[in-house]
Design an enzyme around this catalytic site. Structure first.
Site, short mmCIF file in Angstrom:
data_model
loop_
_atom_site.label_atom_id
_atom_site.label_comp_id
_atom_site.label_asym_id
_atom_site.label_seq_id
_atom_site.Cartn_x
_atom_site.Cartn_y
_atom_site.Cartn_z
N ASP A 14 0.85 -1.19 0.00
CA ASP A 14 0.00 0.00 0.00
C ASP A 14 0.89 1.25 0.00
OD1 ASP A 14 -1.88 1.97 0.42
OD2 ASP A 14 -2.12 1.52 2.56
N ASN A 50 -0.22 4.53 -0.26
CA ASN A 50 -0.78 5.80 0.21
C ASN A 50 -1.51 5.71 1.55
OD1 ASN A 50 -2.95 4.36 -0.64
ND2 ASN A 50 -3.85 5.98 -1.89
N ASP A 72 -4.03 3.97 2.73
CA ASP A 72 -5.46 3.73 2.91
C ASP A 72 -5.76 2.28 3.29
OD1 ASP A 72 -5.00 2.43 0.54
OD2 ASP A 72 -6.58 3.44 -0.60
N ASP A 112 -4.99 -10.63 -15.51
CA ASP A 112 -6.06 -11.57 -15.21
C ASP A 112 -7.24 -11.20 -16.11
OD1 ASP A 112 -7.71 -13.45 -13.79
OD2 ASP A 112 -6.45 -13.10 -12.04
N ASP A 118 -9.51 -16.48 -16.15
CA ASP A 118 -10.34 -16.95 -15.04
C ASP A 118 -11.41 -17.93 -15.51
OD1 ASP A 118 -10.88 -16.28 -12.13
OD2 ASP A 118 -12.87 -15.91 -12.95
N GLU A 174 -7.38 -20.91 -16.39
CA GLU A 174 -7.79 -21.55 -15.14
C GLU A 174 -8.95 -22.47 -15.49
OE1 GLU A 174 -9.42 -20.60 -10.66
OE2 GLU A 174 -10.30 -19.70 -12.42
N HIS A 210 -4.38 -17.17 -4.86
CA HIS A 210 -5.24 -16.38 -3.97
C HIS A 210 -6.52 -17.12 -3.56
CE1 HIS A 210 -6.83 -16.09 -7.93
NE2 HIS A 210 -7.94 -15.56 -7.47
N ASP A 211 -6.71 -18.34 -4.07
CA ASP A 211 -7.90 -19.12 -3.72
C ASP A 211 -7.57 -20.28 -2.79
OD1 ASP A 211 -9.54 -17.62 -5.41
OD2 ASP A 211 -9.20 -18.94 -7.12
#
Ligand code: TEU
Ligand code: CA
Length: 557
Positions: A21, A23, A25, A98, A199, A255, A328-329
């Site tokens: 990150d 900035n 947030d 992606d 995907d 995928e 990420h899954d």
């Protein structure tokens, strides 16, 4: 076998929300990525797969796209993207986007128009059906719980969504949809991106009758028999290849949930009429229940070996494999197939890396895997952000299918959020990921498990991965050699050889904390094979040897 750069490269997956990150947030962003390209260069990877950065209402963290040609505000601007791409290219890194085109967001302009009336020109961009006696058109359940159909009062019809309600499925049978998607892809290619990770691309072609599926644990029908590798999927991908992919020098991976070896030979055939390679799921399912991922089952090593070896051998010379443990899954591999207790965390992370990286195929590393990052110690359902985990918990506990305590344990172990906690850069607050409040908890082990510490220590997992990557560049046999499994029934050891011309490679991995006796193939001992890598010091190949806990070694002859 034909050589190609995408067979020789190593891919690194970034989940932008959780990478860095810039900035404050609490959400990772493009400028954060640009600032860390030097780190990836140092690791030695060649290609970055970026999980979606497009405009999205974030129902499924960017996998629900409302504008394919705009950047998600939280992640930055198109100028930030261009700068990232330019900086990456300057450093010799490629960017793989992606591509999520099985569905859009329900906030995409196509869908907003589509739902307005039965007659409008966008109606046929999606899959609309009348109800069946006041109920859903068929019994399919969605991947994220509930029915795969959503009733829409405006036109008194239902639309199909294999994932969330906010992810309506596109109708790929409509040539206009294909044209729009191909034009959008061309636009990105013209911008200079280097590839696509597609995907759930195996799900784009549905059997037109949409028949009821076999009913599973949750009471809904399984859509996969009528959707996975559907009737026109190869035709549509060939069309995509002809109109877009073949015009550029890209890396492409589909995928493909539900893909079999036979299907993979079509998607990723050496003749290259569709894609370069696929992500198959079979080795991710060895510790699952049948079609139901929520459990604690531990993997049985002979089963894992059988699955991976089948893919290695069957695609040899015919198609190309992708190699992955993490994305990420999936939960973190060291917590899943290794041992994340401090004593064994690094040893087993290195062992798993060795086992995968010495196989044939293009390896994918998921952010933090190169540090041996672990699952997160979730303490309540409030810690979760992932739509799949939250919905599954609600649905299965409310229906009384799984007891709340058990379900919490399962979700804790298998949730996708395990991989989505922030990248651990150093031992400062929030692991150096953000100066603000992170959107999801940082794993408290960041104090000891982080980039800074590992880059400064020669025997870290980071340096081990660096070496695995560099070996692949030095030894052709690691890329192109043929694979052969040894000891298929051994419960603790995974050993295999590779062969190319008169060269040979031996990989031996102990998947347990117990010592294991092992007799290597004689030729390696007698021929005084050279050790390429190992996760212990003082290793030597002997005719009768003992492997220590999670020991891994690779010998070249
Ligand atoms: O995943 C599709 C898929 O088949 C699974 O891995 C799925 O996410 C399942 O929940 C695992 O339990 C892709 C993306 O990788 C995933 O992040 C998206 O949520 C999904 O498609 C929808 O776009
Ligand atoms: Ca930010």
């Amino acid at each position: 076998m034909e050589k190609a750069w995408w067979k020789e490269c190593v891919v690194y997956q970034i989940y932008p929300r959780s990478f860095c990150d810039s900035n404050g947030d609490g959400v990772g962003d493009l400028n954060g990525i640009t600032g860390k390209l030097g780190y990836l260069k140092d690791l030695g990877v060649d290609v970055i797969w970026l999980s979606p950065v497009y405009q999205s209402p974030n129902d499924d963290n960017g996998y629900d796209i409302s504008d394919y040609q705009a950047i998600m505000e939280e992640f930055g601007t198109m100028e930030d993207f261009d700068r990232m791409l330019y900086t990456a290219h300057e450093q010799g890194l490629k960017i793989m986007m992606d591509l999520v085109v099985n569905h859009t967001s329900d906030e995409h302009v196509w869908f907003r128009r589509s739902r307005k009336s039965r007659e409008n020109p966008y109606r046929d961009y999606y899959i609309w059906r009348d109800g069946r006696e006041g109920k859903e058109p068929n019994n399919w359940g969605s991947c994220f719980g509930g029915s795969a159909w959503q009733y829409d009062g405006a036109t008194d019809m239902y639309y199909l969504h294999l994932f969330s309600r906010k992810q309506p499925d596109l109708n790929w049978d409509n040539p206009k949809v294909r044209k729009e998607v191909f034009e959008m892809m061309t636009w990105w290619c013209e911008k200079g991106i280097d590839g696509f990770r597609m995907d759930v691309i195996s799900l784009i072609s549905k059997q037109p009758q949409l028949p009821d599926g076999p009913v599973g644990e949750g009471g809904y029908g399984d859509f996969s028999p009528y959707v996975a590798n559907g009737p026109h999927v190869h035709e549509y991908l060939q069309e995509m290849n002809e109109s877009v992919l073949s015009k550029y020098d890209l890396i492409t991976v589909g995928e493909c949930s539900g893909v079999t070896v036979e299907e993979a030979k079509k998607y990723a055939a050496s003749s290259n009429k569709e894609l370069n390679m696929v992500f198959q799921f079979e080795h991710m399912d060895v510790d699952g229940g049948e079609g139901f991922k929520w459990n604690h089952k531990k993997m049985h090593l002979p089963e894992l070996k059988a699955v991976l070896s089948k893919w290695q051998v069957s695609l040899q010379g015919k198609a190309w494999n992708s190699l992955y443990w993490c994305n990420h899954d999936q939960p973190r591999i060291v917590s899943r197939l290794g041992d994340d207790r401090e004593e064994y965390r690094e040893l087993s992370a290195k062992m798993l890396g060795t086992c995968l990286h010495m196989m044939q195929g293009t390896p994918y590393i998921y952010q933090g895997e190169e540090l041996g990052m672990t699952n997160y110690p979730f303490s309540s359902m409030e810690d979760f952000r992932d739509i799949e985990s939250i919905h599954a918990y609600q649905e299965y506990t409310e229906k009384g299918i799984v007891k709340p305590d058990d379900m919490f344990d399962y979700v804790r172990y298998k949730s996708r959020d395990n991989s989505r906690t922030p990248m651990q850069w150093d031992d400062t607050d929030n692991g150096g990921f953000t100066s603000g409040t992170p959107w999801i908890g940082v794993n408290p082990n960041y104090k000891t498990v982080n980039v800074k510490e590992q880059r400064n220590r020669a025997d870290s997992v980071f340096h081990y991965y660096q070496k695995l990557i560099s070996l692949r560049k030095q030894y052709e046999i690691i890329v192109y050699g043929t694979y052969e499994l040894l000891l298929p029934d051994h419960e603790r050891l995974y050993a295999y050889t590779r062969a190319l011309g008169d060269q040979k490679l031996l990989t031996v991995c102990n998947f347990s904390e117990e010592r294991q006796n092992y007799e290597p193939p004689k030729e390696f001992v007698e021929g005084q094979a050279k050790r390429l890598i190992s996760n212990y010091e003082q290793v030597s190949l002997e005719i009768q040897m003992t492997l220590r806990p999670y020991e891994a070694m690779v010998y070249w002859l």
